[in-house]
Motif scaffolding. Structure first.
Motif, short mmCIF file in Angstrom:
data_model
loop_
_atom_site.label_atom_id
_atom_site.label_comp_id
_atom_site.label_asym_id
_atom_site.label_seq_id
_atom_site.Cartn_x
_atom_site.Cartn_y
_atom_site.Cartn_z
N THR A 118 -5.69 -1.08 -6.92
CA THR A 118 -6.14 -0.88 -5.55
C THR A 118 -6.04 -2.20 -4.78
OG1 THR A 118 -8.43 -1.38 -6.15
CG2 THR A 118 -7.73 0.93 -6.25
N GLN A 141 -9.08 -5.77 -11.05
CA GLN A 141 -9.17 -5.22 -9.69
C GLN A 141 -10.04 -6.07 -8.77
OE1 GLN A 141 -7.39 -2.30 -8.96
NE2 GLN A 141 -7.81 -0.72 -10.46
N GLN A 146 -11.27 -2.74 3.30
CA GLN A 146 -10.04 -2.77 2.53
C GLN A 146 -9.11 -3.84 3.08
OE1 GLN A 146 -8.21 0.79 1.43
NE2 GLN A 146 -10.10 1.81 0.90
#
Length: 228
Positions: free
Chosen positions: A12, A146, A227
């Motif tokens: 991600t 991650q 994000q």
């Protein structure tokens, strides 16, 4: 009897807050710091092998010939210089980005302090090979946790995103540039550099699925605007 394939966890691209909310935090933090420590140790193995360094380390080893820093300290300094270059590329650092900037350099110095250079060529060759393999493992560990890209990887992906050039072209261009600069400064280029360039991609690609941690999608989704 039929079997259902279990999908592999996907990587991600989350910002720092979303990274902390994405679950399995203890496992991921331990994996991140183990990976970064091993990355620095892999650098030290190649230094003691004295058969050539990874491309960026060719430049680091050249710079310390003129600037009174240890190799590990130079890795830290260059990491933060590279992070400044992220600004016009609009890359967002993650927790792993900042940790990478510090831990790899200090780990390299700590390993160099306890590891002597062997005299026999076969021993130096083993150290070089071990360094490359360990670097592949370390890369898979820290990326699979991650927590974001390292400074140099982020520079590469930022250039790809902003220029539209291929990842292969940008990576090759960056690595050729730092090797040429390192050579001009008297850095450590050799057969180990070639071996690293050929082997590190396949090794990291092989090992990354083993260590990519599956995240909880709900906290990441709730973090929305964080994000990167």
């Amino acid at each position: 009897m039929t079997t259902t394939a279990v999908p592999r966890p996907a990587l991600t691209d989350l910002g720092p807050i979303a990274q902390l909310r994405a679950g399995r935090l203890t496992r991921r933090l331990v994996q991140l710091f183990v990976g970064l420590f091993l990355y620095g140790a892999s650098l030290a193995l190649m230094v003691r092998g004295a058969l050539g360094l990874a491309p960026w380390d060719v430049m680091h080893s050249g710079l310390i010939r003129f600037i009174p820093l240890t190799l590990g300290e130079m890795v830290v300094v260059v990491s933060f210089v590279v992070l400044v270059l992220w600004i016009p590329l609009r890359e967002k650092p993650g927790i792993g980005t900042v940790a990478n900037a510090f831990v790899v350099g200090f780990s390299a110095d700590a390993t160099l302090a306890v590891l002597a250079r062997p005299d026999a060529l076969w021993e130096r060759a083993l150290l070089t090979i071990a360094g490359v393999v360990l670097c592949g493992l370390a890369t898979a560990l820290y990326i699979g946790s991650q927590f974001g890209r390292g400074p140099r990887d982020g520079l590469m992906t930022g250039l790809v995103r902003r220029t539209g050039w291929s990842l292969r072209l940008v990576r090759t261009g960056l690595e050729v540039t730092v090797v040429v600069l390192g050579l001009a400064l008297g850095g450590g280029l050799g057969i180990g550099t070639v071996f690293f360039a050929l082997a590190i991609g396949p090794l990291a690609q092989l090992m990354l699925p083993w260590f990519t941690v599956a995240l909880d999608p709900r906290p990441a989704l709730a973090a929305g605007g964080d994000q990167g």
